[in-house]
Scaffold this active site. Structure first.
Site, PDB file in Angstrom:
ATOM      1  N   HIS A   1       0.043 -11.828   2.346  1.00 50.79           N
ATOM      2  CA  HIS A   1      -0.977 -11.048   1.634  1.00 50.79           C
ATOM      3  C   HIS A   1      -1.775 -11.896   0.638  1.00 50.79           C
ATOM      4  CE1 HIS A   1      -1.793  -6.605   0.463  1.00 50.79           C
ATOM      5  NE2 HIS A   1      -2.869  -7.332   0.310  1.00 50.79           N
TER       6      HIS A   1
ATOM      7  N   TYR B   1       0.816  -1.208   0.000  1.00 52.66           N
ATOM      8  CA  TYR B   1       0.000   0.000   0.000  1.00 52.66           C
ATOM      9  C   TYR B   1       0.857   1.270   0.000  1.00 52.66           C
ATOM     10  CZ  TYR B   1      -3.703  -3.214   1.642  1.00 52.66           C
ATOM     11  OH  TYR B   1      -4.574  -4.255   1.796  1.00 52.66           O
TER      12      TYR B   1
END
Length: 294
Positions: A122, A64
């Site tokens: 993730h 991110y």
């Protein structure tokens, strides 16, 4: 500081208090997510505002590229570290043991923390034959287990792991994941994986619980919004909690942050939960773990 809708430091009620994980740790019942939000002063201000409003869980990830903003928001909030739940994730390029340890160290430095409350893989590795990707995933997990054993992470988990990814994974793990963060919303419930996780003591976090806003005008949800005197997002988030999933919302304005916390003062009737469950598939992001390529 004022909390809206519920005191998130109260850990008493199943659907309103902090949730006990399979290792005994506690997790807030709703979180603020930072996916697709670029690093900026505005993000810092929004996160500080969220913490002041009552949120205690912030979700981020290395990919991110905004972990530094989370760090600054924590600092400006002046909240005690023990009262926060901070989660980050290792990206798909960090699959090997050493790569995970290095990535984690970089994340911890960016967040300016001594430990994480949760660290996740993730995405599962899914390329090649099953024996190959199973070995890669459990190899990655060994580094997570080390971080957990050393106390650098209080809880370890996975993200986007479906049932068939978890079966062999659990058979070989020394420490079972406490959390699986999945796309979960009306029209896309991943029922088999959710049921499997519940059976095996793995809590579900719901990313994109509002399906990026694509389900907000569904007639049934609008009808229920009027019935309960709540907004459509509130109905959806309450529905998530009725399914014992923890919604991770992307609420950047004060209005939306307060709105999303206002889900703990009402209950949906069982028949209405069933009606939402019966909605046809809709709002799916298209991010299917076995077919995405990173």
């Amino acid at each position: 500081m004022k909390n809206v809708g519920v005191n998130l430091n109260m850990r008493t009620t199943k659907n309103t208090g902090w949730i006990k994980l399979n290792n005994g740790r506690l997790m807030p019942p709703i979180g603020i997510g930072t996916w697709q939000i670029p690093a900026s002063d505005d993000l810092v201000k929004s996160l500080v505002q969220a913490l002041q409003t009552g949120y205690r869980y912030i979700d981020t990830a290395a990919i991110y590229e905004n972990e530094e903003c989370v760090a600054e928001a924590i600092k400006q909030s002046a909240l005690a570290r023990k009262d926060l739940f901070i989660c980050s994730k290792s990206w798909a390029t960090e699959r090997t043991y050493d790569a995970v340890l290095s990535a984690f160290d970089a994340t911890l430095k960016r967040l300016q923390l001594d430990y994480l409350d949760c660290y996740m893989i993730h995405w599962p590795f899914t390329k090649g034959d099953p024996l190959a990707w199973q070995s890669v995933n459990i190899g990655t997990w060994r580094a997570f287990e080390r971080l957990y054993d050393e106390g650098l992470v209080k809880t370890i988990g996975v993200s986007n792991f479906q049932m068939h990814h978890l079966v062999s994974f659990l058979a070989r793990a020394n420490v079972a994941p406490a959390i699986d963060q999945l796309e979960f919303h009306p029209g896309y419930m991943q029922k088999n994986t959710v049921a499997f996780c519940e059976k095996n003591g793995i809590k579900i976090q719901a990313w994109s619980p509002l399906a990026h806003g694509t389900v907000l005008e569904v007639p049934l949800l609008v009808e229920l919004s009027e019935k309960y005197g709540k907004t459509v997002p509130q109905v959806i988030l309450r529905w998530c909690r009725h399914h014992n999933t923890v919604p991770v919302v992307r609420a950047m304005t004060a209005e939306h942050q307060k709105e999303d916390l206002g889900i703990f003062d009402f209950e949906l009737e069982s028949k209405d939960i069933d009606r939402i469950d019966a909605l046809p598939q809709m709002g799916f992001s298209g991010l299917e773990p076995d077919h995405v390529s990173f």
